[in-house]
Write a protein that holds these residues in place. Structure first.
Motif, short mmCIF file in Angstrom:
data_model
loop_
_atom_site.label_atom_id
_atom_site.label_comp_id
_atom_site.label_asym_id
_atom_site.label_seq_id
_atom_site.Cartn_x
_atom_site.Cartn_y
_atom_site.Cartn_z
N ASN A 245 -2.21 -10.93 9.30
CA ASN A 245 -2.49 -11.18 7.79
C ASN A 245 -3.14 -10.14 6.98
O ASN A 245 -3.84 -10.17 6.15
CB ASN A 245 -3.48 -12.46 7.98
N THR A 246 -3.24 -8.83 7.48
CA THR A 246 -3.69 -7.78 7.05
C THR A 246 -2.59 -6.81 6.37
O THR A 246 -1.62 -6.48 6.84
CB THR A 246 -4.56 -6.88 8.25
N SER A 247 -2.84 -6.52 5.20
CA SER A 247 -2.02 -5.42 4.34
C SER A 247 -2.94 -4.05 4.52
O SER A 247 -4.20 -4.08 4.14
CB SER A 247 -1.96 -5.90 3.18
N TRP A 248 -2.14 -2.95 4.53
CA TRP A 248 -2.72 -1.86 4.45
C TRP A 248 -2.20 -1.11 3.26
O TRP A 248 -1.17 -1.03 2.92
CB TRP A 248 -2.31 -1.03 5.95
N TYR A 249 -3.13 -0.37 2.51
CA TYR A 249 -2.55 0.31 1.44
C TYR A 249 -3.12 1.85 1.62
O TYR A 249 -4.29 2.13 1.88
CB TYR A 249 -3.30 -0.22 0.18
N ILE A 250 -2.42 2.83 1.46
CA ILE A 250 -2.81 4.20 1.83
C ILE A 250 -2.68 5.08 0.56
O ILE A 250 -1.50 4.98 -0.09
CB ILE A 250 -1.86 4.62 3.02
N CYS A 251 -3.31 5.75 0.17
CA CYS A 251 -3.24 6.93 -0.87
C CYS A 251 -3.73 8.18 -0.45
O CYS A 251 -4.95 8.11 0.26
CB CYS A 251 -3.96 6.62 -2.18
N GLY A 252 -3.19 9.20 -0.66
CA GLY A 252 -3.48 10.47 -0.45
C GLY A 252 -2.78 11.34 -0.29
O GLY A 252 -1.22 11.15 -1.00
N PRO A 253 -2.84 12.75 0.04
CA PRO A 253 -1.71 13.75 0.17
C PRO A 253 -0.64 13.38 1.04
O PRO A 253 -0.80 12.63 1.94
CB PRO A 253 -2.35 15.01 0.44
#
Length: 280
Positions: A245-253
C-alpha cells in the motif's frame, strides 16, 4: 485501504509541486501540506556529453498555448544558494495544476529556463501570484535570477505539463500516512523547514519528517534537533515503508533517480508503485 506515500526527491521545489497532486485541498500551505520526500546523493564522478538545454529536453512535452507576462514582486533568500521568486501574473487566463513547471523567458537572455512551480494553484487563484524557488547555477536563466533580477523585472511564462501524469486517475487507495525524508548539505539548506515543522504539528501522526544533513559543521538548533539525523538516508530507512500500500515518488537529478529506482527494485518495490519524471 489506507495508503502510505513516500516521496524520493532532491529539491524542495519538487517536493512542493508534488504535494498537492495528492492532497489538492487547503489554501496557503496546501501545496506542502500533504507531501513526503526523500533524497539520497550518489557517490562518484558523473561524466556526460554536452548537456541538452531545457527546450531540447522537453521538446516532446505538451505546452499550454498561453504565454503570459509576469512581473517580479518579491525576491527572498531561502538559503545561501536558493532564491524564492514571487511573480505577479498579468493574464487572468493563466492557470496551472500542482505538479507542473514553467518555461521561463527572460528579455535579453537567449536561453529559456525550466523551473518547477513551488506555490499552490490556490495562491494564483486568490492573489494572482506564482512562486519559483531557484538554486544558483551557471545556467543563464538561474544565473540571471541570482545576479540581475530585481523587483519589477519583467519575464514571460508558459506552463509545461507534468510528464506522464493524468488527472483524475487514482489508484483506488485512501490516503493514510506520509513520510518525508529530506536531505541537504546542512540545516541552512533545508528550505521551508519551518513550514514543514508546522505541518507536522498541524497533522500529528499523519505527516512525519526526518531531516538528514551530510556536512553539518555548526550546532543544530533545538527546534530541529529531534528531527535531524546526520548522514545519508540509508536502505534501512526505505525498507521500513515497503508494503503493498506504499507509493514512492522520486525527484532529483536523473542519475539519482536511476540509482534510487534500482535500490527500490532491489528491496522488492514493484515498478508500478514508483513514480518520477526526468525533464530537466
Amino acid at each position: 485501504m489506507a495508503h502510505t506515500t513516500v516521496y524520493v526527491g532532491y529539491t524542495v521545489p519538487q517536493l512542493l509541486k508534488g504535494a498537492s497532486r495528492i492532497f489538492p485541498s487547503h489554501s496557503a500551505l496546501g501545496v506542502l501540506r500533504h507531501s513526503s520526500f526523500y533524497y539520497c546523493t550518489v557517490n562518484g564522478t558523473i561524466k556526460s556529453k554536452r548537456k541538452m538545454d531545457h527546450l531540447e529536453r522537453t521538446a516532446n512535452n505538451f505546452r499550454q498555448e498561453v504565454i503570459t507576462q509576469a512581473k517580479v514582486c518579491g525576491i527572498t533568500n531561502e538559503s545561501e544558494t536558493v532564491k524564492r521568486l514571487r511573480l505577479a501574473i498579468a493574464n487572468k487566463d493563466f492557470t496551472f495544476k500542482a505538479g507542473q513547471w514553467v518555461d521561463f523567458f527572460i528579455p535579453g537572455v537567449s536561453v529559456v529556463g525550466g523551473f518547477s512551480i513551488c506555490s499552490s494553484p490556490g495562491l494564483l487563484e486568490r492573489e494572482g501570484i506564482l512562486e519559483l524557488a531557484v538554486k544558483h547555477t551557471v545556467h543563464p536563466p538561474a544565473h540571471w535570477i541570482h545576479t540581475e533580477c530585481t523587483l519589477d523585472s519583467e519575464v514571460a511564462l508558459r506552463v509545461g505539463d507534468l510528464h506522464g501524469y493524468q488527472e483524475g486517475k487514482g489508484n483506488g487507495h485512501k490516503l493514510g500516512t506520509v513520510k518525508l525524508y529530506y536531505s541537504a548539505k546542512n540545516t541552512s539548506e533545508l528550505l521551508f523547514k519551518k513550514n514543514i515543522l508546522g505541518l507536522m504539528n498541524t497533522f500529528p501522526g499523519k505527516i512525519t519528517c526526518c531531516f538528514h544533513v551530510t556536512q553539518q559543521r555548526s550546532q543544530i538548533c533545538k527546534e530541529l534537533q529531534p528531527h535531524v539525523t546526520e548522514g545519508r538516508i540509508s536502505e534501512k530507512d526505505l525498507e521500513k515503508h515497503v508494503s503493498n500500500n506504499t507509493s514512492w515518488y522520486i525527484c532529483g537529478p536523473p542519475p539519482m533517480i536511476e540509482s534510487i529506482s534500482k535500490l527500490l527494485s532491489n528491496i522488492g518495490v514493484p515498478g508500478n508503485r514508483v513514480f518520477f519524471e526526468k525533464w530537466w
